[in-house]
Scaffold this motif. Structure first.
Motif, PDB file in Angstrom:
ATOM      1  N   ASP A 180       0.843  -1.346   0.217  1.00 34.63           N
ATOM      2  CA  ASP A 180      -0.108   0.205  -0.020  1.00 34.63           C
ATOM      3  C   ASP A 180       0.805   1.105  -0.303  1.00 34.63           C
ATOM      4  O   ASP A 180       0.417   2.173  -0.507  1.00 34.63           O
ATOM      5  CB  ASP A 180      -1.056  -0.047   1.215  1.00 34.63           C
ATOM      6  N   ILE A 181       1.967   1.383   0.835  1.00 35.46           N
ATOM      7  CA  ILE A 181       2.714   2.389   0.763  1.00 35.46           C
ATOM      8  C   ILE A 181       3.608   2.758  -0.609  1.00 35.46           C
ATOM      9  O   ILE A 181       3.560   3.794  -1.213  1.00 35.46           O
ATOM     10  CB  ILE A 181       4.057   2.192   1.948  1.00 35.46           C
ATOM     11  N   GLU A 182       3.829   1.597  -1.567  1.00 38.89           N
ATOM     12  CA  GLU A 182       4.317   1.545  -2.652  1.00 38.89           C
ATOM     13  C   GLU A 182       3.232   2.069  -3.569  1.00 38.89           C
ATOM     14  O   GLU A 182       3.572   3.123  -4.505  1.00 38.89           O
ATOM     15  CB  GLU A 182       4.854   0.366  -3.266  1.00 38.89           C
ATOM     16  N   ARG A 183       2.109   1.857  -3.469  1.00 39.75           N
ATOM     17  CA  ARG A 183       0.955   2.568  -4.352  1.00 39.75           C
ATOM     18  C   ARG A 183       0.648   3.935  -4.121  1.00 39.75           C
ATOM     19  O   ARG A 183       0.563   4.658  -5.041  1.00 39.75           O
ATOM     20  CB  ARG A 183      -0.229   1.930  -4.071  1.00 39.75           C
ATOM     21  N   ILE A 184       0.906   4.208  -2.877  1.00 38.69           N
ATOM     22  CA  ILE A 184       0.584   5.607  -2.415  1.00 38.69           C
ATOM     23  C   ILE A 184       2.061   6.418  -3.114  1.00 38.69           C
ATOM     24  O   ILE A 184       1.731   7.750  -3.718  1.00 38.69           O
ATOM     25  CB  ILE A 184       0.469   5.879  -0.942  1.00 38.69           C
ATOM     26  N   ARG A 185       3.025   6.059  -2.639  1.00 33.88           N
ATOM     27  CA  ARG A 185       4.411   6.462  -3.346  1.00 33.88           C
ATOM     28  C   ARG A 185       4.173   6.519  -4.937  1.00 33.88           C
ATOM     29  O   ARG A 185       4.444   7.540  -5.701  1.00 33.88           O
ATOM     30  CB  ARG A 185       5.623   5.770  -3.046  1.00 33.88           C
ATOM     31  N   ALA A 186       3.760   5.647  -5.627  1.00 33.56           N
ATOM     32  CA  ALA A 186       3.751   5.683  -7.012  1.00 33.56           C
ATOM     33  C   ALA A 186       2.643   6.547  -7.602  1.00 33.56           C
ATOM     34  O   ALA A 186       2.926   7.407  -8.630  1.00 33.56           O
ATOM     35  CB  ALA A 186       3.252   4.196  -7.398  1.00 33.56           C
ATOM     36  N   GLY A 187       1.423   6.788  -6.857  1.00 27.89           N
ATOM     37  CA  GLY A 187       0.297   7.625  -7.064  1.00 27.89           C
ATOM     38  C   GLY A 187       0.817   9.186  -7.014  1.00 27.89           C
ATOM     39  O   GLY A 187       0.730   9.996  -7.997  1.00 27.89           O
ATOM     40  N   ILE A 188       1.856   9.669  -5.931  1.00 24.28           N
ATOM     41  CA  ILE A 188       2.220  10.760  -5.720  1.00 24.28           C
ATOM     42  C   ILE A 188       3.237  11.224  -7.000  1.00 24.28           C
ATOM     43  O   ILE A 188       3.373  12.179  -7.636  1.00 24.28           O
ATOM     44  CB  ILE A 188       2.868  11.076  -4.436  1.00 24.28           C
ATOM     45  N   HIS A 189       4.080   9.963  -7.211  1.00 24.38           N
ATOM     46  CA  HIS A 189       5.141  10.267  -8.365  1.00 24.38           C
ATOM     47  C   HIS A 189       4.232  10.639  -9.791  1.00 24.38           C
ATOM     48  O   HIS A 189       4.660  11.419 -10.374  1.00 24.38           O
ATOM     49  CB  HIS A 189       6.035   9.158  -8.418  1.00 24.38           C
ATOM     50  N   ASP A 190       3.248   9.904  -9.897  1.00 27.79           N
ATOM     51  CA  ASP A 190       2.504   9.952 -11.162  1.00 27.79           C
ATOM     52  C   ASP A 190       1.888  11.002 -11.156  1.00 27.79           C
ATOM     53  O   ASP A 190       1.881  11.986 -12.281  1.00 27.79           O
ATOM     54  CB  ASP A 190       1.541   8.721 -11.300  1.00 27.79           C
ATOM     55  N   TYR A 191       1.242  11.803 -10.060  1.00 27.06           N
ATOM     56  CA  TYR A 191       1.022  13.078  -9.968  1.00 27.06           C
ATOM     57  C   TYR A 191       1.826  14.287 -10.300  1.00 27.06           C
ATOM     58  O   TYR A 191       1.701  15.240 -11.263  1.00 27.06           O
ATOM     59  CB  TYR A 191       0.179  13.349  -8.611  1.00 27.06           C
ATOM     60  N   LEU A 192       3.271  14.155  -9.648  1.00 28.62           N
ATOM     61  CA  LEU A 192       4.210  15.154 -10.024  1.00 28.62           C
ATOM     62  C   LEU A 192       4.737  15.059 -11.357  1.00 28.62           C
ATOM     63  O   LEU A 192       5.148  16.123 -11.753  1.00 28.62           O
ATOM     64  CB  LEU A 192       5.090  14.903  -8.853  1.00 28.62           C
ATOM     65  N   THR A 193       4.806  13.973 -12.061  1.00 22.34           N
ATOM     66  CA  THR A 193       5.364  13.719 -13.314  1.00 22.34           C
ATOM     67  C   THR A 193       4.227  12.958 -14.025  1.00 22.34           C
ATOM     68  O   THR A 193       4.370  11.958 -14.604  1.00 22.34           O
ATOM     69  CB  THR A 193       6.518  13.051 -13.219  1.00 22.34           C
ATOM     70  N   PRO A 194       2.991  13.671 -14.291  1.00 24.73           N
ATOM     71  CA  PRO A 194       1.972  13.208 -15.031  1.00 24.73           C
ATOM     72  C   PRO A 194       2.375  12.645 -16.608  1.00 24.73           C
ATOM     73  O   PRO A 194       3.167  13.521 -17.296  1.00 24.73           O
ATOM     74  CB  PRO A 194       0.805  14.055 -15.083  1.00 24.73           C
ATOM     75  N   GLN A 195       1.756  11.714 -17.236  1.00 26.13           N
ATOM     76  CA  GLN A 195       1.995  11.321 -18.485  1.00 26.13           C
ATOM     77  C   GLN A 195       0.806  11.688 -19.211  1.00 26.13           C
ATOM     78  O   GLN A 195       0.634  11.681 -20.331  1.00 26.13           O
ATOM     79  CB  GLN A 195       2.193   9.627 -18.611  1.00 26.13           C
ATOM     80  N   ARG A 196      -0.372  12.078 -18.687  1.00 25.69           N
ATOM     81  CA  ARG A 196      -1.503  12.794 -19.093  1.00 25.69           C
ATOM     82  C   ARG A 196      -2.240  13.749 -18.405  1.00 25.69           C
ATOM     83  O   ARG A 196      -1.561  13.977 -17.278  1.00 25.69           O
ATOM     84  CB  ARG A 196      -2.526  11.365 -19.325  1.00 25.69           C
ATOM     85  N   ALA A 197      -3.264  14.324 -18.650  1.00 25.25           N
ATOM     86  CA  ALA A 197      -3.815  15.519 -17.950  1.00 25.25           C
ATOM     87  C   ALA A 197      -4.016  15.289 -16.534  1.00 25.25           C
ATOM     88  O   ALA A 197      -3.705  16.113 -15.724  1.00 25.25           O
ATOM     89  CB  ALA A 197      -5.186  15.864 -18.780  1.00 25.25           C
ATOM     90  N   GLN A 198      -4.735  14.270 -16.207  1.00 26.23           N
ATOM     91  CA  GLN A 198      -5.060  13.881 -14.898  1.00 26.23           C
ATOM     92  C   GLN A 198      -4.733  12.385 -14.545  1.00 26.23           C
ATOM     93  O   GLN A 198      -4.807  11.465 -15.019  1.00 26.23           O
ATOM     94  CB  GLN A 198      -6.522  13.950 -14.879  1.00 26.23           C
ATOM     95  N   PRO A 199      -4.045  12.414 -13.333  1.00 29.10           N
ATOM     96  CA  PRO A 199      -3.559  10.984 -12.728  1.00 29.10           C
ATOM     97  C   PRO A 199      -4.806  10.211 -12.360  1.00 29.10           C
ATOM     98  O   PRO A 199      -5.808  10.921 -11.876  1.00 29.10           O
ATOM     99  CB  PRO A 199      -2.716  11.284 -11.568  1.00 29.10           C
ATOM    100  N   ARG A 200      -4.894   8.920 -12.547  1.00 29.60           N
ATOM    101  CA  ARG A 200      -5.901   8.162 -12.346  1.00 29.60           C
ATOM    102  C   ARG A 200      -5.446   7.041 -11.888  1.00 29.60           C
ATOM    103  O   ARG A 200      -4.630   6.227 -12.408  1.00 29.60           O
ATOM    104  CB  ARG A 200      -6.740   8.108 -13.343  1.00 29.60           C
ATOM    105  N   ASP A 201      -5.826   6.285 -10.798  1.00 30.08           N
ATOM    106  CA  ASP A 201      -5.590   5.000 -10.089  1.00 30.08           C
ATOM    107  C   ASP A 201      -7.021   4.411  -9.627  1.00 30.08           C
ATOM    108  O   ASP A 201      -7.451   4.616  -8.572  1.00 30.08           O
ATOM    109  CB  ASP A 201      -4.803   5.216  -9.048  1.00 30.08           C
ATOM    110  N   PRO A 202      -7.347   3.685 -10.530  1.00 23.41           N
ATOM    111  CA  PRO A 202      -8.806   3.080 -10.232  1.00 23.41           C
ATOM    112  C   PRO A 202      -8.843   1.974  -9.236  1.00 23.41           C
ATOM    113  O   PRO A 202      -9.988   1.417  -8.547  1.00 23.41           O
ATOM    114  CB  PRO A 202      -9.433   2.483 -11.406  1.00 23.41           C
ATOM    115  N   VAL A 203      -7.773   1.369  -8.866  1.00 18.14           N
ATOM    116  CA  VAL A 203      -7.642   0.361  -7.805  1.00 18.14           C
ATOM    117  C   VAL A 203      -7.398   0.660  -6.372  1.00 18.14           C
ATOM    118  O   VAL A 203      -6.835   1.783  -6.081  1.00 18.14           O
ATOM    119  CB  VAL A 203      -6.278  -0.369  -8.019  1.00 18.14           C
ATOM    120  N   ASP A 204      -8.294   0.167  -5.530  1.00 19.35           N
ATOM    121  CA  ASP A 204      -8.429   0.798  -3.913  1.00 19.35           C
ATOM    122  C   ASP A 204      -7.243  -0.018  -3.404  1.00 19.35           C
ATOM    123  O   ASP A 204      -6.556  -0.742  -3.821  1.00 19.35           O
ATOM    124  CB  ASP A 204      -9.721   0.184  -3.404  1.00 19.35           C
TER     125      ASP A 204
END
Length: 119
Positions: free
Chosen positions: A77-101
């Motif tokens: 879960d910590i890795e997922r949160i860390r990856a989400g923050i990284h994706d937000y800070l360096t987005p590959q598209r307009a909005q970061p999206r993570d549908p997995v809980d």
């Protein structure tokens, strides 16, 4: 003493509008920098939590009680949160999206399952 009907040059109005619009963007830029700084601090805190969890997992009693803390799931879960923050800070598209809980529920039972109990 006649009045002059001379018009002011037209260029100050666009310059004023540009200056006003740029000054309106200033807080948004400052807010973005503040958010990035806070997310970087959050990432450092996640690293610390992950390190503390690793240490706790290494010092956890080897004999398992009925319930024990699932450090592996916490790490995932910590890795997922860390990856989400990284994706937000360096987005590959307009909005970061993570549908997995997140997985959550870090308590595991050592009781045999129904399938194991029948064997």
């Amino acid at each position: 003493m006649g009045q002059s009907n001379r018009r002011a040059p037209a260029w100050p109005l666009p310059a004023v509008l540009l200056a006003v619009s740029l000054s309106a963007l200033q807080p948004a830029i400052a807010d973005d920098a503040l958010e990035r700084e806070q997310l970087a601090a959050l990432t450092r805190q996640l690293n610390l939590i992950d390190h503390l969890a690793e240490h706790a997992a290494g010092t956890a009693p080897q004999e398992r009680a009925r319930y024990h803390f699932d450090y592996t799931r916490l790490h995932q879960d910590i890795e997922r949160i860390r990856a989400g923050i990284h994706d937000y800070l360096t987005p590959q598209r307009a909005q970061p999206r993570d549908p997995v809980d997140l997985l959550g529920d870090y308590r595991q039972s050592n009781r045999p399952s129904d399938e194991e109990a029948t064997q």
